[in-house]
Design an enzyme around this catalytic site. Structure first.
Site, PDB file in Angstrom:
ATOM      1  N   SER A 153       0.796  -1.239   0.096  1.00 52.59           N
ATOM      2  CA  SER A 153       0.123   0.083   0.101  1.00 52.59           C
ATOM      3  C   SER A 153       0.832   1.090   0.309  1.00 52.59           C
ATOM      4  O   SER A 153       0.303   2.238  -0.511  1.00 52.59           O
ATOM      5  CB  SER A 153      -0.758   0.044   1.349  1.00 52.59           C
ATOM      6  N   CYS A 154       1.982   1.012   0.229  1.00 53.87           N
ATOM      7  CA  CYS A 154       3.030   2.430   0.294  1.00 53.87           C
ATOM      8  C   CYS A 154       3.353   2.850  -1.047  1.00 53.87           C
ATOM      9  O   CYS A 154       3.923   3.959  -1.348  1.00 53.87           O
ATOM     10  CB  CYS A 154       4.118   2.122   0.968  1.00 53.87           C
ATOM     11  N   GLY A 155       3.020   1.913  -2.078  1.00 56.58           N
ATOM     12  CA  GLY A 155       3.571   2.220  -3.400  1.00 56.58           C
ATOM     13  C   GLY A 155       5.057   2.051  -4.132  1.00 56.58           C
ATOM     14  O   GLY A 155       5.356   2.637  -4.846  1.00 56.58           O
TER      15      GLY A 155
END
Length: 263
Positions: A106-108
């Protein structure tokens, strides 16, 4: 959310009890673009069409929701499948991006191959709004009433879009702060609400990815209830994004406001 039996343990004073507690759902969401595996995110499986559009905008795969042919959402064994279908010219962009990914969180950041890619220049924010401290205070005061999942579980973040006067127009929630913002950006696009016409309020710390998503959406101002990281502050200043952090009921910290939008 789901209900789960738990046992309350008294610490400061006696008070053990058997309870039923609402728990936020966190599930793997497999994202496919044009039939190609793109990412697997841990997310709250609600508003997934909004999430698909917001993610595609944030990843640079599309510029408007009209560039998506369709989004399919399916329940699968162990999680959810989110399938995004693009026209051929946009599929080529997605394929090139997918080739650079090994895995995703989710941090990318996972799957990005080099530092230059992380620090690629952001577009400059050209939108301006006229707002003030009372608008920030009003949005903060109203946010809790728009967070039903957070009230029930205490385990999710919210991303809210606010008018320049602090009225909350739209909110999305998720266990991941990045996911909540992607959902909000997608919901704004689907509703035809211009992100340039207000500001984003996040119930989270401000990491650089949240700055980037806000800038790429074309929103001129980001307010977060917790502190920014150094890279978030640097990237906001470089892009001309007005960034307000540590926003609480009694005070807030203006990290960058090059255009003097906050009266």
């Amino acid at each position: 959310m789901i209900d789960m039996p738990v046992r309350k343990l008294g610490l400061a004073k006696p008070g053990d009890a058997a309870l039923v507690r609402s728990i936020a759902v966190e599930a793997p969401v497999s994202v496919e673009v044009g039939g190609i595996a793109y990412a697997v995110m841990m997310a709250t499986p609600a508003d997934l069409e909004d999430y698909a559009i917001g993610l595609a905008i944030g990843e640079g795969l599309i510029e408007t929701p009209g560039q998506i042919d369709r989004v399919d959402v399916h329940r699968i064994e162990g999680g959810w499948a989110l399938r995004i279908w693009l026209p051929p010219e946009r599929n080529a962009i997605a394929l090139d991006r997918a080739r650079k990914r090994v895995s995703e969180s989710s941090c990318g950041l996972c799957g990005i191959e080099n530092i230059e890619e992380v620090l690629r220049p952001l577009p400059l924010v050209t939108a301006r709004i006229a707002t003030d401290r009372s608008a920030i205070a009003a949005a903060l005061a109203a946010l809790g009433a728009h967070q039903p999942l957070a009230r029930a579980t205490g385990a999710v973040h919210a991303a809210a879009f606010c008018s320049p006067t602090g009225d909350i127009r739209l909110v999305r929630e998720d266990v991941g702060r990045h996911n909540a913002l992607d959902k909000l950006i997608g919901a704004l696009a689907r509703a035809g609400i211009d992100p340039a016409a207000g500001f984003v309020l996040l119930s989270a710390r401000c990491s650089y990815e949240l700055v980037e998503k806000t800038v790429r959406a074309g929103c001129p101002m980001l307010v977060t209830i917790s502190a920014p990281t150094s890279l978030a502050a640097e990237r906001a200043a470089a892009a001309g994004l007005t960034l307000v952090a540590l926003a609480r009921t009694d005070a807030a910290l203006i990290v960058s406001d090059a255009h003097g939008m906050i009266a």
